[in-house]
Design a protein around this motif. Structure first.
Motif, PDB file in Angstrom:
ATOM      1  N   THR A  84      -7.071   1.750  -2.700  1.00 52.77           N
ATOM      2  CA  THR A  84      -7.070   2.819  -1.301  1.00 52.77           C
ATOM      3  C   THR A  84      -5.287   2.852  -0.802  1.00 52.77           C
ATOM      4  N   ARG A  85      -4.499   1.910  -1.660  1.00 47.10           N
ATOM      5  CA  ARG A  85      -3.375   2.793  -0.990  1.00 47.10           C
ATOM      6  C   ARG A  85      -2.185   2.017  -2.235  1.00 47.10           C
ATOM      7  N   TYR A  86      -1.452   2.261  -2.176  1.00 46.77           N
ATOM      8  CA  TYR A  86       0.026   2.283  -3.077  1.00 46.77           C
ATOM      9  C   TYR A  86       1.097   2.296  -2.726  1.00 46.77           C
ATOM     10  N   PHE A  87       1.720   1.134  -4.018  1.00 50.33           N
ATOM     11  CA  PHE A  87       3.343   1.330  -2.919  1.00 50.33           C
ATOM     12  C   PHE A  87       4.109   1.506  -4.725  1.00 50.33           C
ATOM     13  N   HIS A  88       4.995   2.317  -4.374  1.00 45.32           N
ATOM     14  CA  HIS A  88       6.270   2.658  -5.715  1.00 45.32           C
ATOM     15  C   HIS A  88       7.744   2.790  -5.259  1.00 45.32           C
ATOM     16  N   GLU A 130      20.181   2.459  -6.555  1.00 47.61           N
ATOM     17  CA  GLU A 130      18.923   2.503  -5.794  1.00 47.61           C
ATOM     18  C   GLU A 130      17.559   2.367  -5.846  1.00 47.61           C
ATOM     19  N   TRP A 131      16.669   2.145  -5.137  1.00 48.24           N
ATOM     20  CA  TRP A 131      15.479   2.078  -5.633  1.00 48.24           C
ATOM     21  C   TRP A 131      14.864   3.418  -3.805  1.00 48.24           C
ATOM     22  N   THR A 132      14.751   4.453  -4.577  1.00 47.90           N
ATOM     23  CA  THR A 132      13.634   5.050  -3.426  1.00 47.90           C
ATOM     24  C   THR A 132      11.837   4.198  -3.659  1.00 47.90           C
ATOM     25  N   LEU A 133      11.235   4.543  -1.980  1.00 47.35           N
ATOM     26  CA  LEU A 133      10.082   4.275  -1.706  1.00 47.35           C
ATOM     27  C   LEU A 133       8.681   4.621  -1.865  1.00 47.35           C
ATOM     28  N   GLN A 134       7.360   4.615  -1.843  1.00 44.84           N
ATOM     29  CA  GLN A 134       7.095   5.259  -1.525  1.00 44.84           C
ATOM     30  C   GLN A 134       5.806   4.445  -0.937  1.00 44.84           C
ATOM     31  N   TYR A 135       4.841   4.831   0.531  1.00 48.78           N
ATOM     32  CA  TYR A 135       3.704   3.498   0.771  1.00 48.78           C
ATOM     33  C   TYR A 135       2.727   5.092   0.984  1.00 48.78           C
ATOM     34  N   GLY A 136       1.161   4.729   0.272  1.00 48.39           N
ATOM     35  CA  GLY A 136       0.437   5.811   0.877  1.00 48.39           C
ATOM     36  C   GLY A 136      -0.664   5.552   0.337  1.00 48.39           C
ATOM     37  N   CYS A 137      -1.813   6.563   0.815  1.00 50.01           N
ATOM     38  CA  CYS A 137      -2.949   6.298   0.464  1.00 50.01           C
ATOM     39  C   CYS A 137      -2.889   7.296  -0.444  1.00 50.01           C
ATOM     40  N   ALA A 189       5.384  -8.022   2.387  1.00 47.82           N
ATOM     41  CA  ALA A 189       5.486  -8.189   3.790  1.00 47.82           C
ATOM     42  C   ALA A 189       3.931  -6.923   4.678  1.00 47.82           C
ATOM     43  N   ILE A 190       3.889  -5.797   3.309  1.00 46.28           N
ATOM     44  CA  ILE A 190       2.607  -5.197   3.514  1.00 46.28           C
ATOM     45  C   ILE A 190       1.197  -5.527   3.647  1.00 46.28           C
ATOM     46  N   GLY A 191       1.408  -6.551   2.851  1.00 43.90           N
ATOM     47  CA  GLY A 191       0.533  -7.825   2.999  1.00 43.90           C
ATOM     48  C   GLY A 191      -1.221  -6.947   2.357  1.00 43.90           C
ATOM     49  N   ILE A 192      -1.117  -6.786   2.155  1.00 41.70           N
ATOM     50  CA  ILE A 192      -2.527  -5.862   1.361  1.00 41.70           C
ATOM     51  C   ILE A 192      -2.078  -5.840  -0.421  1.00 41.70           C
ATOM     52  N   LEU A 193      -1.457  -5.874  -0.410  1.00 44.01           N
ATOM     53  CA  LEU A 193      -1.209  -5.128  -2.302  1.00 44.01           C
ATOM     54  C   LEU A 193      -1.273  -6.324  -3.051  1.00 44.01           C
TER      55      LEU A 193
END
Length: 129
Positions: free
Chosen positions: A40-44, A67-74, A121-125
């Protein structure tokens, strides 16, 4: 359109695809892609090279570091038009700047070490080996 409004066969197919997402992790030099166990969630995170220039007119297209660009979502779904009707597929949905446990997701960071520490740190991944 909500997920519950889709035909039953389409819901089952999308749920089956969503449950298999956690097996599609990427951890390379330029990209990190992680999913949680239920899908249900992703981290890119993607690494981008910056250009460099000075006031004398000198320019280097890749000389400014990276640099690294981050995305976290559903995970959501989108409707695609086919020859005979419509088809539905999984896609990245809404993005968040803060996770459920309070971890702040910045827009960009400098190193891959910071990327992996935020993902942890997000913990669910699913953690990387």
């Amino acid at each position: 359109m909500k997920f519950c409004d889709l035909p039953i066969e389409t819901q089952q197919r999308l749920n089956c695809e969503r449950l298999n997402l956690h097996n599609r992790s990427i951890n390379s030099a330029y990209e990190v892609l992680l999913y949680n166990q239920p899908g249900t969630r992703y981290f890119h995170a993607r690494r981008h090279q910056n250009s460099w220039s000075d006031d004398k007119g000198n320019y280097m297209p890749f000389g400014g570091g990276s640099e690294w660009t981050l995305q976290y979502g559903c995970i959501g779904f989108s409707r695609k038009k086919q020859v005979m009707g419509y088809d539905y597929e999984l896609c990245r949905g809404k993005t968040y700047s803060k996770s459920a446990n309070g971890t702040i997701i910045p827009a960009s960071v400098k190193t891959k070490k910071e990327v992996l520490s935020i993902a942890k740190a997000i913990g669910i991944l699913k953690t990387l080996v």
